[in-house]
Design an enzyme around this catalytic site. Structure first.
Site, PDB file in Angstrom:
ATOM      1  N   ASP A  19       0.825  -1.208   0.000  1.00  0.00           N
ATOM      2  CA  ASP A  19       0.000   0.000   0.000  1.00  0.00           C
ATOM      3  C   ASP A  19       0.859   1.259   0.000  1.00  0.00           C
ATOM      4  O   ASP A  19       0.543   2.252  -0.677  1.00  0.00           O
ATOM      5  CB  ASP A  19      -0.925   0.013   1.213  1.00  0.00           C
ATOM      6  CG  ASP A  19      -2.073  -0.976   1.097  1.00  0.00           C
ATOM      7  OD1 ASP A  19      -2.266  -1.524  -0.013  1.00  0.00           O
ATOM      8  OD2 ASP A  19      -2.759  -1.209   2.105  1.00  0.00           O
ATOM      9  N   GLU A  60      -2.389  -2.652  -9.004  1.00  0.00           N
ATOM     10  CA  GLU A  60      -1.139  -1.913  -9.179  1.00  0.00           C
ATOM     11  C   GLU A  60      -1.082  -1.205 -10.531  1.00  0.00           C
ATOM     12  O   GLU A  60      -0.019  -0.806 -10.985  1.00  0.00           O
ATOM     13  CB  GLU A  60       0.065  -2.859  -9.040  1.00  0.00           C
ATOM     14  CG  GLU A  60       0.185  -3.916 -10.112  1.00  0.00           C
ATOM     15  CD  GLU A  60      -0.538  -5.213  -9.764  1.00  0.00           C
ATOM     16  OE1 GLU A  60      -0.102  -6.270 -10.248  1.00  0.00           O
ATOM     17  OE2 GLU A  60      -1.531  -5.170  -9.021  1.00  0.00           O
TER      18      GLU A  60
END
Length: 319
Positions: free
Chosen positions: A212, A238
């Site tokens: 994260d 992502e």
């Protein structure tokens, strides 16, 4: 205390006003709408205000509200230009850009700041005209607050909660708007898609909280590299993207390469650990008759080829 003459529903608003001619001292004005005297001009203003109230109640779109309000105020008072500012966002509507006389209002309702509104005119605004304008503001103030609240809720829905940049829903809407502008003005527009390389390995090695952190830092880097006119977003997982108005494929590839180098050289970190990370990029440019899907598919195809051919590179798909 100053009173504006109009028959709109009784309401209390705060206006902090100064005029260019009178200096820059901000004077608080409490405007209370009261029943008007039955003078011909007052009757006309009453009818205008009632009509304005009805029109302003038809939309929660801030830009549309301001356009309606400016149109009515410009017709009534021969206003040449109006500027509205709220939390760093500026909207300007004009019929004549050269007007030099101005009056500025800080808007506040029930403790909530609602921005600043400035009107401009080529001739000086008289006291009676300012009173008329303030009466019209009493019609704008509640619809304006509702539009601001609606826009805030909309902005929240359009933001990726982790990175703070726009999400896929916002990207879809923005891309449709940009395609419409390209079609209308025949200007170039490009899209960059990027995917962090071996991101699963980052999660497996350093943990999901570290993953994260990498995503958030990537979003920050994108905002630093992007121009003011560009539109960065998180597509999902992502994968990120950028919409680049008025930019051809070559220009987009330059920005993508700049971003690739920035990510490659960045020291991604979490809890003292340095996390190496690179990204692969696909670029596509709008072609006549492209749909949103066509444009994104070419960028995604270029991204796939970049990953298949070694990663950490920029490829263009010209179709």
């Amino acid at each position: 205390m100053k009173y504006a003459s109009c028959t709109a529903e009784r309401q209390r608003i705060q206006l902090f006003c100064h005029t260019q001619d009178a200096g820059t001292t901000m004077v608080e004005k409490n405007i209370i709408t009261l029943a008007s005297s039955r003078e011909p001009r007052s009757l006309k203003l009453d009818r205008l205000n009632q009509s304005l109230i009805r029109k302003l109640q038809t939309s929660l779109d801030l830009a549309e509200l301001l356009d309606i309000f400016f149109s009515e105020a410009a017709d009534w008072l021969s206003i040449d230009r109006m500027k509205y500012s709220y939390q760093g966002r500026n909207t300007t509507l004009a019929r004549n850009e050269k007007a030099r006389h101005s009056a500025n209002y800080g808007l506040k309702l029930e403790g909530q700041q609602l921005g600043e509104l400035t009107i401009f005119r080529s001739s000086k605004l008289g006291a009676d005209e300012l009173n008329d304008f303030e009466c019209m503001l009493s019609a704008l103030i509640y619809p304006l607050r509702n539009a601001i609240r609606y826009q805030a809720a909309l902005d929240l829905a359009m933001r990726d909660p982790l990175t703070g940049i726009a999400n896929k829903m916002a990207m879809d809407g923005q891309l449709q708007r940009e395609i419409a502008l390209v079609f209308r003005h025949a200007e170039p527009m490009s899209v960059i898609m990027l995917d962090l390389d071996f991101f699963k390995m980052v999660n497996d090695t350093y943990g999901h909280m570290a993953g994260d952190a990498v995503l958030m830092q990537t979003a920050t880097i994108m905002q630093e590299v992007c121009r003011e006119s560009d539109f960065p977003f998180r597509f999902g997982g992502e994968e990120f993207g950028i919409i680049l108005p008025k930019t051809d494929a070559e220009g987009a590839s330059i920005i993508a390469e700049r971003l690739r180098l920035k990510i490659e050289s960045h020291r991604f970190s979490f809890n003292g650990a340095t996390i190496p990370c690179t990204a692969s990029f696909g670029v596509s440019a709008y072609k006549p008759e492209d749909t949103r899907s066509d444009l994104l598919s070419r960028a995604d195809r270029a991204l796939y080829k970049a990953k298949q051919s070694g990663r950490n590179k920029v490829l263009i798909d010209l179709g």
